[in-house]
Write an enzyme that holds these catalytic residues in place. Structure first.
Site, short mmCIF file in Angstrom:
data_model
loop_
_atom_site.label_atom_id
_atom_site.label_comp_id
_atom_site.label_asym_id
_atom_site.label_seq_id
_atom_site.Cartn_x
_atom_site.Cartn_y
_atom_site.Cartn_z
N THR A 7 0.81 -1.22 0.00
CA THR A 7 0.00 0.00 0.00
C THR A 7 0.84 1.27 0.00
O THR A 7 0.49 2.26 -0.63
CB THR A 7 -0.92 0.01 1.25
OG1 THR A 7 -1.83 -1.06 1.11
CG2 THR A 7 -1.71 1.30 1.36
N ASP A 84 0.03 -7.05 4.61
CA ASP A 84 -0.73 -8.30 4.77
C ASP A 84 0.13 -9.49 5.16
O ASP A 84 -0.26 -10.30 5.98
CB ASP A 84 -1.50 -8.62 3.47
CG ASP A 84 -2.64 -7.63 3.23
OD1 ASP A 84 -2.97 -6.87 4.16
OD2 ASP A 84 -3.19 -7.63 2.11
N1 ASP Z 1 -2.65 -5.46 0.22
C1 ASP Z 1 -1.57 -4.66 0.72
C2 ASP Z 1 -0.33 -5.55 0.82
O1 ASP Z 1 -0.16 -6.22 1.78
C3 ASP Z 1 -1.92 -4.09 2.04
C4 ASP Z 1 -0.86 -3.20 2.65
O2 ASP Z 1 0.21 -2.99 2.15
O3 ASP Z 1 -1.16 -2.63 3.70
O4 ASP Z 1 0.45 -5.55 -0.07
#
Ligand code: ASP
Length: 336
Positions: A7, A84
């Site tokens: 993210t 994640d």
């Molecule tokens: N879906 C993202 C990931 O883990 C969530 C994040 O970075 O907070 O890559």
């Protein structure tokens, strides 16, 4: 600084509304403050950057390769990673980077770096500060794999993602913090791995993914457990039991576990509770599991016990050796 994705470096796709990765140069444009550090920071980016749901043992190997081949030139490493699976990567690296004596700090964010209220800036800037932090004698203050997130520096293999919405997204339930970042950056040196000048970094690249994480639940049926335990490709099971390591008192369950252990499968008992440790001697419902020869995971997280088992199986250890290593701390992942 190694950018894997997540993210922190994502932007909203104007057509679909979904968050997508953008490249590293763009990410750096949002944090001009980095230049104000009087530090020599070089960057390497995964191409293409990946959402951390797509992280795999191959990505861990890539990280190990980058760190190993750059180990001498740099004082520390910051890994930007999606939240994640960050705790899995931090745990895996703690085993794969044997003899590590420099900081490897993973961080990321809940809001993209381009968002006005982003948590990415403070997470990244503090992670860099920690990776560069030295004692008066020039040794690194934090010579281990950690996660820095929302004011807290945690041992990587003790950390779990606990929130999909709060900035305070990670917790180290069974091990105290290594540092806290408030007005001052305060290190808790007693909790940090001691620096060993004689340690030599030895990289490991083999992780065996033929493992299952299985959570017990009331009403569990024999066929479910038996299907998993009889599957020939499965070499190990992270068995998430109740409370202090308890399971229903069913003969078929004990038999299935005993037979699987006898056939060479490794079954590790960890608790479904977020804090505390497995103690199979405490209740009758736990003692029966002791008899079936399953191994205690003590107070280790799912992420740490899974990656430790992947690592030991990948190294080709036999069941006796695995039992020995599971009953000891390799990288500070367990309290025994
Ligand atoms: N879906 C993202 C990931 O883990 C969530 C994040 O970075 O907070 O890559």
């Amino acid at each position: 600084m190694i950018y894997t994705g997540g993210t922190i470096g994502m932007m909203k796709n104007s057509e679909t509304g979904a968050l997508e990765n953008f490249n590293f140069e763009k990410l750096l444009e949002y944090i001009p403050e980095i230049k104000e550090f009087n530090l020599n920071i070089h960057t390497i980016a995964f191409a293409p950057p990946i959402d951390s749901s797509d992280i795999s043992p191959d990505s861990w190997c890539e990280l190990v390769k980058i760190i190993y081949s750059n180990y001498k030139q740099y004082d520390g490493f910051v890994i930007l990673h999606g939240t994640d699976t960050m705790a899995f990567t931090a745990s895996a690296l703690s085993f794969m980077l044997e003899g590590l004596m420099k900081p490897v700090i993973l961080t990321g964010s809940q809001l993209p770096i381009g968002a006005l209220r982003t948590d990415g800036k403070e997470n990244l800037l503090t992670a860099i500060e920690i990776a560069a932090a030295k004692n008066d004698d020039g040794t690194p203050i934090v010579p281990e794999v950690c996660i820095f997130f929302h004011e807290k520096l945690m041992r990587g293999n003790r950390t779990t993602k606990v929130s999909a919405e709060n900035f305070d997204a990670f917790k180290s339930n069974n091990y105290p913090l290594l540092a806290h970042s408030g007005i001052e950056l305060q290190f808790f040196k007693n909790n940090i791995r001691a620096y060993n000048p004689d340690a030599v970094l030895t990289p490991h690249y083999k992780m065996d993914p033929n493992i299952v994480i299985f959570s017990l639940f009331p009403g569990i049926q024999p066929c479910t457990i038996e299907k998993i335990l009889k599957e020939k490709d499965i070499k190990g099971v992270i068995f998430r039991t109740f409370g202090s390591g308890n399971a229903p008192q069913k003969e078929w369950l004990v038999d299935a576990l005993t037979n699987a252990s006898k056939s060479g499968k490794i079954i590790v008992n960890i608790t479904q509770c977020s804090t505390g440790s497995v103690r199979m001697d405490l209740y009758e419902t736990g003692q029966q599991l002791l008899k079936s020869n399953i191994i205690s995971g003590y107070d280790s997280t799912v992420e740490a016990s899974l990656t430790k088992l992947m690592f030991l199986l990948g190294e080709g250890r036999n069941p006796n050796e695995i039992r020995h290593y599971m009953n000891s701390s390799i990288a500070g992942e367990v309290t025994i």
